[in-house]
Design an enzyme around this catalytic site. Sequence first.
Site, short mmCIF file in Angstrom:
data_model
loop_
_atom_site.label_atom_id
_atom_site.label_comp_id
_atom_site.label_asym_id
_atom_site.label_seq_id
_atom_site.Cartn_x
_atom_site.Cartn_y
_atom_site.Cartn_z
N HIS A 190 27.63 -39.54 -46.53
CA HIS A 190 28.57 -39.68 -45.92
C HIS A 190 30.42 -39.75 -46.83
O HIS A 190 30.91 -39.56 -46.00
CB HIS A 190 28.38 -41.59 -46.51
CG HIS A 190 26.92 -41.72 -45.50
ND1 HIS A 190 25.84 -41.82 -46.28
CD2 HIS A 190 26.40 -41.63 -44.30
CE1 HIS A 190 24.78 -41.73 -45.63
NE2 HIS A 190 24.92 -42.35 -44.58
N SER A 203 24.26 -45.40 -38.28
CA SER A 203 26.02 -45.49 -37.31
C SER A 203 25.07 -44.53 -36.39
O SER A 203 25.19 -45.19 -34.40
CB SER A 203 27.25 -44.75 -37.60
OG SER A 203 27.94 -44.96 -37.08
N HIS A 223 21.12 -42.17 -44.14
CA HIS A 223 20.76 -43.87 -43.64
C HIS A 223 19.21 -43.67 -43.09
O HIS A 223 19.35 -44.11 -41.27
CB HIS A 223 21.61 -44.54 -42.67
CG HIS A 223 22.75 -45.20 -43.61
ND1 HIS A 223 24.39 -45.01 -42.86
CD2 HIS A 223 22.80 -44.94 -45.21
CE1 HIS A 223 25.01 -45.51 -44.20
NE2 HIS A 223 24.38 -45.55 -44.88
N GLU A 282 31.04 -43.74 -44.66
CA GLU A 282 32.20 -42.63 -44.47
C GLU A 282 33.29 -43.12 -44.25
O GLU A 282 34.50 -42.41 -45.09
CB GLU A 282 30.96 -42.10 -42.69
CG GLU A 282 32.39 -40.57 -42.52
CD GLU A 282 32.00 -39.97 -41.41
OE1 GLU A 282 32.60 -39.24 -40.90
OE2 GLU A 282 30.37 -40.38 -40.74
N SER A 284 19.43 -38.93 -38.80
CA SER A 284 19.01 -39.00 -39.66
C SER A 284 17.42 -39.68 -40.27
O SER A 284 16.66 -39.92 -40.75
CB SER A 284 19.46 -40.05 -40.83
OG SER A 284 19.75 -41.47 -40.11
#
Length: 314
Positions: free
Chosen positions: A74, A226, A41, A126, A269
């Site tokens: 994920h 996240s 992400h 995920e 990420s």
Amino acid sequence: MKIILANPRGFCAGVDRAISIVELALEIHGAPIYVRHEVVHNRFVVNGLRERGAVFVEELNEVPDGAIVIFSAHGVSQAVRQEAKNRNLKVFDATCPLVTKVHMQVARASRKGTKAILIGHEGHPEVQGTMGQYDNPEGGIFLVENVEDIAKLGLKDNEELTFMTQTTLSIDDTSDVIVALKAKYPAIQGPRKNDICYATTNRQQAVRELAEQSDLVIVVGSKNSSNSNRLAELASRMGVPAKLIDDSNDIEPDWLKGINTIGVTAGASAPEVLVQSVIARLKELGVDSVEELEGCEENTVFEVPKELRIKEVG
């Protein structure tokens, strides 16, 4: 005005591995290489891979029969794996090994018919992949996001239950949910060590240290990340204004009014090149020194699939 850099920050081993898988697949097999969901992400990373020939799709019906497809870091459900097999797709699996570990816990519960409770965020890929490891109609898997959700479960106190967690959650929030689960279901079983990954844990700890010394915390990471969101939330919870930005273009000079110390970190990420561009922009806006927290060293490395490893070594 000075910058303090969090340490560790940025790429984790699972993200490094996932990006390498896409890059090596493109190098060996050539474009197009299909990737189910954003491999990680981060907008900068995804755009860079897209320019090199990666085609990002949300569902396998967008992938031609017999093509190469990569599953994102994920993870995916058993149904997606079966669909890929039925369609004769060549799969390279970039699922983070720490996510796979949680998948195995769910699959074990499914085989035994033990009801499972997953702590995670609804709609996150995920979570979708992890819940999709449970296929026993005799049991069931249930999602809780917070303490309030536990009251809605409607499970019996005396039935056999197990829990697991998404790997990128807030340590504090998850701890509260686990305490509440154990209070309501005293016999519930769970992993010996919580499922929140080492990188999430280390980056949250670094932000705690950062927030104690900063007037403003900037988190480099995409809005759909996240773990990046959890870093910004943690700083805010500690009473420090926090901004989640994709890159240096998002920085607003007004944020720096009355600020002496800016803490800078990056989600798991987000590449270091984005952090360096943020530092450069902040220097243009008046920062005159940069320090870095000592933090902890990370040595974890996850290998790419062996079909891609030969090329990497060679």
